[in-house]
Design an enzyme around this catalytic site. Structure first.
Site, PDB file in Angstrom:
ATOM      1  N   GLN A 141     -32.676   9.872 -14.919  1.00 12.84           N
ATOM      2  CA  GLN A 141     -33.664  10.870 -14.914  1.00 12.84           C
ATOM      3  C   GLN A 141     -34.897  10.299 -14.566  1.00 12.84           C
ATOM      4  O   GLN A 141     -36.072  10.836 -14.390  1.00 12.84           O
ATOM      5  CB  GLN A 141     -33.808  11.284 -16.361  1.00 12.84           C
ATOM      6  CG  GLN A 141     -32.574  11.992 -16.954  1.00 12.84           C
ATOM      7  CD  GLN A 141     -32.345  13.518 -16.694  1.00 12.84           C
ATOM      8  OE1 GLN A 141     -33.406  13.815 -15.835  1.00 12.84           O
ATOM      9  NE2 GLN A 141     -31.151  13.823 -16.712  1.00 12.84           N
ATOM     10  N   SER A 175     -28.060   8.804 -10.139  1.00  8.08           N
ATOM     11  CA  SER A 175     -27.170  10.034  -9.948  1.00  8.08           C
ATOM     12  C   SER A 175     -27.759  10.800  -8.851  1.00  8.08           C
ATOM     13  O   SER A 175     -29.093  11.034  -8.817  1.00  8.08           O
ATOM     14  CB  SER A 175     -27.208  10.650 -11.450  1.00  8.08           C
ATOM     15  OG  SER A 175     -26.579  12.071 -11.010  1.00  8.08           O
ATOM     16  N   CYS A 191     -24.241  17.771 -21.262  1.00 10.62           N
ATOM     17  CA  CYS A 191     -23.033  17.112 -21.557  1.00 10.62           C
ATOM     18  C   CYS A 191     -22.546  17.597 -23.121  1.00 10.62           C
ATOM     19  O   CYS A 191     -21.393  17.368 -23.341  1.00 10.62           O
ATOM     20  CB  CYS A 191     -23.225  15.811 -21.369  1.00 10.62           C
ATOM     21  SG  CYS A 191     -23.630  15.197 -19.756  1.00 10.62           S
TER      22      CYS A 191
END
Length: 480
Positions: free
Chosen positions: A257, A277, A403
């Protein structure tokens, strides 16, 4: 979604308030134009033009301020405004532009060393490593491609722990980490490792004194995320890194993030392992990277074995199109991070001020200063968060991590901050990003405040508060 509209870049993705017909014919900045290498994509888009022009224009609702999209008709003819950037971000058109050649004519295996097809793909992958490394102040040789941050976190934590098992059997992390970090630590705990879970303060930040006190002679790794995925707080990475280096302990951070949103320098911050990511920085899904320091060298036991790719740390053929996409996303972030941050900050302030000026008893979770502005977590007292989410059908939001969004339990992150169950249940996370517009923010403010007022009108607790009753002092009797 219309493929043609997507090919034409941000005009489609920004969901402008202009009529859809104008969007389709609007001019696009040159940097967003699809390159000649993507000619096959253009051909497909042209073939679809007639069908695209005749598609149904969908409107989220009668109160949607003119937002329009063209796409496949859904059951209720709606397409909500996207405000869930922490779950995933839309792929930047420039990223898609960079990827397309590697899905068409440049399809070679990047590990094939005997012909030009392999060399072409390898060149693209190598350039991607350079772009990723530049964003975090690393060397390209220290970048390992993975399938995403979950794999990178697993490889970091389990890899270091298992390599040094017997000599160092202690790991330190926090109570507010992503589930993949917490679950990796639980697996290691079952294998005989000791794990310390540091608490956080009401602002979501760790105490450096707590970290110092937790360190032992057999501590192998400290794993603390850079930016929290639920509340956006930024941990003191430089202080943590300096402490770990002084104690000769490896420092890993989950930066999924943080990358491309706040400045990260692995050398200055003494970070030894860093997880990335792709789809959190406007890149493709299914790809990530792990920074692994070479000096001082970090040793890992790989999770996957086979062909020995990625310095033997992650066997398997590197997906060249995805790696190139991640590299391009990082290149764009390097150039535009400062601009994006300032713009997101303005939109964040517009959102928070707009909501808090119209409804009372709204609280921001996490630190007000040490935070990434694009992640805004608000608790609306006397409102059930899930009810608010269901009411806001025109807006794509969440109450926490994607998630764990299937769970009805209150957020473990908010609980770690000391939030009561009712406040944890009343929280909504707003994700603001590169393609969010002021018009969308204003629409969100209008819709959220209207529904909060409506839900509170139905709440007996809210009626008591309006009458001046202090609910916290009420002793509730249990029914037999």
């Amino acid at each position: 979604m219309s493929l043609l509209r997507f090919a034409q870049g941000p005009a489609r993705m920004l969901r402008s308030v202009r009529p859809a017909a104008q969007i389709a014919h609007s001019s696009v900045l040159p940097r967003f134009v699809v390159s000649p290498a993507a000619s096959a994509f253009h051909t497909s888009a042209k073939r679809m033009q007639t069908a695209a022009e005749s598609q149904t224009v969908l409107t989220p609702s009668s109160e949607s301020l003119g937002f329009e999209v063209t796409g496949v008709e859904t059951a209720n003819n709606t397409r909500p405004i996207y405000m869930d950037m922490q779950a995933t971000s839309p792929t930047d058109p420039r990223v898609l532009d960079a990827m397309l050649p590697y899905m068409t004519e440049l399809y070679g295996n990047p590990h094939s060393r005997t012909h030009s097809y392999g060399w072409e793909s390898e060149k693209g992958v190598d350039q991607a490593r350079e772009d990723i490394a530049k964003l975090i102040g690393a060397d390209a040789k220290e970048i390992v491609f993975t399938s995403g941050a979950t794999e990178s976190n697993n490889l970091s934590i389990k890899g270091v722990a298992r390599f040094y098992k017997g000599k160092k059997n202690h790991i330190i992390t926090t109570q507010t980490e992503h589930k993949c970090v917490l679950d990796s630590c639980r697996v290691l705990s079952d294998e005989g490792f000791d794990v310390t879970y540091l608490p956080v303060g009401k602002n979501g930040l760790i105490s450096m004194d707590d970290l110092k006190a937790a360190i032992r002679p057999d501590t192998a790794l400290v794993s603390i995320m850079a930016v929290n995925n639920e509340i956006g707080v930024i941990q003191p990475l430089e202080e943590i890194g300096a402490l770990c280096r002084s104690k000769k302990i490896f420092f890993h951070t989950d930066a999924a993030q943080a990358i491309g949103k706040i400045p990260i320098d692995v050398t200055k911050m003494n970070i030894d392992l860093l997880s990335i990511s792709g789809h959190k920085i406007y890149g493709p899904k299914g790809v990530g990277a792990l920074y692994v320091r070479r000096r001082p060298r970090v040793r890992l036991v790989p999770l996957l074995t086979g062909g020995g790719q990625e310095r033997g740390l992650r066997s398997g053929t590197v997906a060249a199109p995805l790696a190139v996409g991640l590299g391009e996303a990082c290149r764009i972030a390097t150039e535009e991070m400062a601009y994006d941050h300032e713009r997101v900050k303005r939109l964040s302030e517009r959102l928070i001020n707009g909501i808090q000026s119209k409804v009372t008893h709204v609280y921001r979770n996490g630190d007000d200063v040490q935070t990434y502005p694009g992640c805004v977590n608000l608790s609306f007292a006397y409102v059930e968060g899930e009810s608010l989410l269901m009411a806001l059908k025109d807006i794509a939001l969440s109450s926490g991590s994607a998630c764990t969004s299937a769970s009805l339990e209150p957020s473990y992150v908010l609980r770690a901050l000391g939030a009561e169950d009712d406040m944890a249940h009343s929280s909504i996370r707003f994700g603001i990003g590169r393609f969010t517009t002021e018009e969308e923010i204003d629409f969100v403010v209008q819709r959220v405040t209207a529904h909060v007022d409506k839900l509170r009108e139905m709440s007996p607790l809210w009626e008591m508060v309006q009458e001046g009753i202090d609910i916290s002092k009420i002793e509730w009797a249990q029914h037999a």
